[in-house]
Design a protein around this motif. Sequence first.
Motif, PDB file in Angstrom:
ATOM      1  N   ILE A   1      24.101  56.928   9.948  1.00  0.00           N
ATOM      2  CA  ILE A   1      25.144  57.838  10.427  1.00  0.00           C
ATOM      3  C   ILE A   1      25.413  57.525  11.900  1.00  0.00           C
ATOM      4  CG2 ILE A   1      25.814  60.250  10.755  1.00  0.00           C
ATOM      5  CD1 ILE A   1      23.780  60.984   8.567  1.00  0.00           C
ATOM      6  N   PHE A   2      26.606  56.997  12.172  1.00  0.00           N
ATOM      7  CA  PHE A   2      26.955  56.644  13.553  1.00  0.00           C
ATOM      8  C   PHE A   2      27.639  57.793  14.289  1.00  0.00           C
ATOM      9  CE2 PHE A   2      26.790  52.400  11.563  1.00  0.00           C
ATOM     10  CZ  PHE A   2      25.957  51.756  12.460  1.00  0.00           C
ATOM     11  N   GLY A   3      28.283  58.671  13.569  1.00  0.00           N
ATOM     12  CA  GLY A   3      28.987  59.783  14.209  1.00  0.00           C
ATOM     13  C   GLY A   3      30.483  59.577  14.242  1.00  0.00           C
ATOM     14  N   GLN A   4      31.160  60.470  14.918  1.00  0.00           N
ATOM     15  CA  GLN A   4      32.618  60.465  14.952  1.00  0.00           C
ATOM     16  C   GLN A   4      33.146  59.287  15.769  1.00  0.00           C
ATOM     17  OE1 GLN A   4      34.665  63.898  16.793  1.00  0.00           O
ATOM     18  NE2 GLN A   4      35.633  64.204  14.803  1.00  0.00           N
ATOM     19  N   MET A   5      34.219  58.664  15.235  1.00  0.00           N
ATOM     20  CA  MET A   5      34.832  57.507  15.894  1.00  0.00           C
ATOM     21  C   MET A   5      36.330  57.764  16.058  1.00  0.00           C
ATOM     22  SD  MET A   5      32.582  55.203  16.591  1.00  0.00           S
ATOM     23  CE  MET A   5      30.896  55.820  16.561  1.00  0.00           C
ATOM     24  N   VAL A   6      36.671  58.476  17.134  1.00  0.00           N
ATOM     25  CA  VAL A   6      38.070  58.806  17.394  1.00  0.00           C
ATOM     26  C   VAL A   6      38.531  58.197  18.713  1.00  0.00           C
ATOM     27  CG1 VAL A   6      39.731  60.663  17.760  1.00  0.00           C
ATOM     28  CG2 VAL A   6      37.895  60.949  16.077  1.00  0.00           C
ATOM     29  N   THR A   7      37.762  58.390  19.760  1.00  0.00           N
ATOM     30  CA  THR A   7      38.171  57.941  21.090  1.00  0.00           C
ATOM     31  C   THR A   7      37.493  56.613  21.444  1.00  0.00           C
ATOM     32  OG1 THR A   7      36.368  59.075  22.236  1.00  0.00           O
ATOM     33  CG2 THR A   7      38.351  60.366  21.755  1.00  0.00           C
ATOM     34  N   SER A   8      37.941  56.050  22.549  1.00  0.00           N
ATOM     35  CA  SER A   8      37.330  54.808  23.039  1.00  0.00           C
ATOM     36  C   SER A   8      35.873  55.048  23.448  1.00  0.00           C
ATOM     37  CB  SER A   8      38.129  54.248  24.216  1.00  0.00           C
ATOM     38  OG  SER A   8      38.201  55.197  25.265  1.00  0.00           O
ATOM     39  N   ASP A   9      35.572  56.239  23.948  1.00  0.00           N
ATOM     40  CA  ASP A   9      34.176  56.563  24.294  1.00  0.00           C
ATOM     41  C   ASP A   9      33.307  56.613  23.036  1.00  0.00           C
ATOM     42  OD1 ASP A   9      34.769  56.712  26.972  1.00  0.00           O
ATOM     43  OD2 ASP A   9      35.066  58.885  26.975  1.00  0.00           O
ATOM     44  N   ASP A  10      33.892  57.139  21.950  1.00  0.00           N
ATOM     45  CA  ASP A  10      33.151  57.155  20.682  1.00  0.00           C
ATOM     46  C   ASP A  10      32.810  55.735  20.245  1.00  0.00           C
ATOM     47  OD1 ASP A  10      33.329  59.917  20.559  1.00  0.00           O
ATOM     48  OD2 ASP A  10      35.160  59.898  19.357  1.00  0.00           O
ATOM     49  N   ARG A  11      33.795  54.863  20.341  1.00  0.00           N
ATOM     50  CA  ARG A  11      33.563  53.471  19.910  1.00  0.00           C
ATOM     51  C   ARG A  11      32.579  52.772  20.846  1.00  0.00           C
ATOM     52  NH1 ARG A  11      39.188  54.178  18.903  1.00  0.00           N
ATOM     53  NH2 ARG A  11      39.752  53.299  20.935  1.00  0.00           N
ATOM     54  N   ALA A  12      32.644  53.092  22.131  1.00  0.00           N
ATOM     55  CA  ALA A  12      31.710  52.478  23.086  1.00  0.00           C
ATOM     56  C   ALA A  12      30.279  52.911  22.832  1.00  0.00           C
ATOM     57  CB  ALA A  12      32.130  52.815  24.514  1.00  0.00           C
ATOM     58  N   SER A  13      30.092  54.049  22.152  1.00  0.00           N
ATOM     59  CA  SER A  13      28.741  54.542  21.886  1.00  0.00           C
ATOM     60  C   SER A  13      28.033  53.740  20.790  1.00  0.00           C
ATOM     61  CB  SER A  13      28.795  56.017  21.467  1.00  0.00           C
ATOM     62  OG  SER A  13      29.352  56.170  20.168  1.00  0.00           O
ATOM     63  N   LEU A  14      28.767  52.866  20.083  1.00  0.00           N
ATOM     64  CA  LEU A  14      28.146  52.092  19.014  1.00  0.00           C
ATOM     65  C   LEU A  14      27.059  51.158  19.552  1.00  0.00           C
ATOM     66  CD1 LEU A  14      31.216  51.205  16.762  1.00  0.00           C
ATOM     67  CD2 LEU A  14      29.237  52.604  16.136  1.00  0.00           C
ATOM     68  N   GLU A  15      27.279  50.609  20.726  1.00  0.00           N
ATOM     69  CA  GLU A  15      26.294  49.665  21.274  1.00  0.00           C
ATOM     70  C   GLU A  15      24.961  50.344  21.573  1.00  0.00           C
ATOM     71  OE1 GLU A  15      25.869  46.393  24.914  1.00  0.00           O
ATOM     72  OE2 GLU A  15      27.820  47.273  24.411  1.00  0.00           O
ATOM     73  N   PRO A  16      24.918  51.471  22.290  1.00  0.00           N
ATOM     74  CA  PRO A  16      23.611  52.134  22.505  1.00  0.00           C
ATOM     75  C   PRO A  16      23.009  52.664  21.210  1.00  0.00           C
ATOM     76  CG  PRO A  16      25.404  53.458  23.419  1.00  0.00           C
ATOM     77  CD  PRO A  16      25.985  52.121  23.094  1.00  0.00           C
ATOM     78  N   LYS A  17      23.824  53.002  20.234  1.00  0.00           N
ATOM     79  CA  LYS A  17      23.281  53.483  18.960  1.00  0.00           C
ATOM     80  C   LYS A  17      22.596  52.344  18.203  1.00  0.00           C
ATOM     81  CE  LYS A  17      26.524  57.297  18.550  1.00  0.00           C
ATOM     82  NZ  LYS A  17      27.725  57.851  17.896  1.00  0.00           N
ATOM     83  N   LEU A  18      23.167  51.154  18.266  1.00  0.00           N
ATOM     84  CA  LEU A  18      22.510  50.000  17.640  1.00  0.00           C
ATOM     85  C   LEU A  18      21.243  49.626  18.404  1.00  0.00           C
ATOM     86  CD1 LEU A  18      25.632  47.818  16.788  1.00  0.00           C
ATOM     87  CD2 LEU A  18      24.106  48.951  15.164  1.00  0.00           C
ATOM     88  N   ALA A  19      21.268  49.787  19.711  1.00  0.00           N
ATOM     89  CA  ALA A  19      20.057  49.529  20.503  1.00  0.00           C
ATOM     90  C   ALA A  19      18.947  50.503  20.117  1.00  0.00           C
ATOM     91  CB  ALA A  19      20.382  49.641  21.988  1.00  0.00           C
ATOM     92  N   ALA A  20      19.322  51.747  19.828  1.00  0.00           N
ATOM     93  CA  ALA A  20      18.328  52.735  19.385  1.00  0.00           C
ATOM     94  C   ALA A  20      17.754  52.352  18.032  1.00  0.00           C
ATOM     95  CB  ALA A  20      18.973  54.117  19.324  1.00  0.00           C
TER      96      ALA A  20
ATOM     97  N   ASN B   1      22.814  60.875  18.161  1.00  0.00           N
ATOM     98  CA  ASN B   1      22.187  60.994  19.474  1.00  0.00           C
ATOM     99  C   ASN B   1      21.273  59.791  19.643  1.00  0.00           C
ATOM    100  OD1 ASN B   1      20.901  61.629  21.840  1.00  0.00           O
ATOM    101  ND2 ASN B   1      19.942  63.528  21.095  1.00  0.00           N
ATOM    102  N   PRO B   2      21.759  58.743  20.318  1.00  0.00           N
ATOM    103  CA  PRO B   2      20.939  57.520  20.410  1.00  0.00           C
ATOM    104  C   PRO B   2      19.637  57.725  21.173  1.00  0.00           C
ATOM    105  CG  PRO B   2      22.852  57.388  21.852  1.00  0.00           C
ATOM    106  CD  PRO B   2      23.045  58.601  21.017  1.00  0.00           C
ATOM    107  N   GLY B   3      19.559  58.778  21.969  1.00  0.00           N
ATOM    108  CA  GLY B   3      18.323  59.046  22.691  1.00  0.00           C
ATOM    109  C   GLY B   3      17.241  59.613  21.797  1.00  0.00           C
ATOM    110  N   ALA B   4      17.637  60.158  20.657  1.00  0.00           N
ATOM    111  CA  ALA B   4      16.654  60.741  19.736  1.00  0.00           C
ATOM    112  C   ALA B   4      17.145  60.561  18.305  1.00  0.00           C
ATOM    113  CB  ALA B   4      16.437  62.214  20.056  1.00  0.00           C
TER     114      ALA B   4
END
Length: 268
Positions: free
Chosen positions: A215-234, A256-259
């Motif tokens: 589950i990656f989460g919502q993908m609507v804005t550019s910030d949402d899409r930018a969050s894919l990289e830290p989520k894959l790192a997690a 929440n890539p931090g947890a």
Amino acid sequence: MSVGTVAKRRRRTAAPPAKPVASSRGWVWALAQIVLLAAESFALLFALAQPAFRPQHVLVSGTHRLTSAQVLGTLALPSDRNIFFLNHRELEQRLQTLPWVRTASVNLALPDRVSVKLSEWQPSAVLQVGEATYYVNDLGVVLDPATEAGGLAIINRPVFGTVRNGQRVASPELLAMLLQIRSGFYPAFKISLMSFQIDNREILTAQTDRGWTIIFGQMVTSDDRASLEPKLAALRALSTRMDLSSAAIQYINLENPGAPAVQMRGRK
């Protein structure tokens, strides 16, 4: 003989005024120019009306998915219009309305030749809506119903609604990221991604070949899409602590890539 008599005789013998010859010649010259112009115009109109200058030979190249009949139907060349009155830019714009067409070039050549050169999009992914599947290009635009997925990425949108050719079903930025994630996922995790899913809230998930979901989460804005990289790192960090190939995993939530949250099967 008086002075008055002499003056009268002189007046009687005076020469008459000259006729306006130059003025008459000017009118004749102008009339001749008008006649010549009318003759040239008639000859031009006569030539333009000849069937020999109507588009009769259309050469189409570069098609793989489209047929010549589809191209000719989209061009809609009038049978009674002379080739001089065709506009190649307008014809190119007509061809660009075909979803498969990436670029179009039209050249007109005398006396009756129209040359069409096309480049077509290649399918980048397959959109699945219920039982129906469609080819999608790099821009996230639907090309045509898909006969098979082959090795293409599958994007499932179960509640998308009616799908039309030429319709955008995913942002090009998100699609490019999904394709990149899919190609690099197995080298990084030794697990393959079978499909992606985007629900009615634009929440992105991915199905692995091990049977569990990311589950990656919502993908609507550019910030949402930018969050894919830290989520894959997690997920990469998580893979050092647990076996991601385990079928006991039900899902991993990376919103929440931090947890990141891991749900195992048979547990609540």
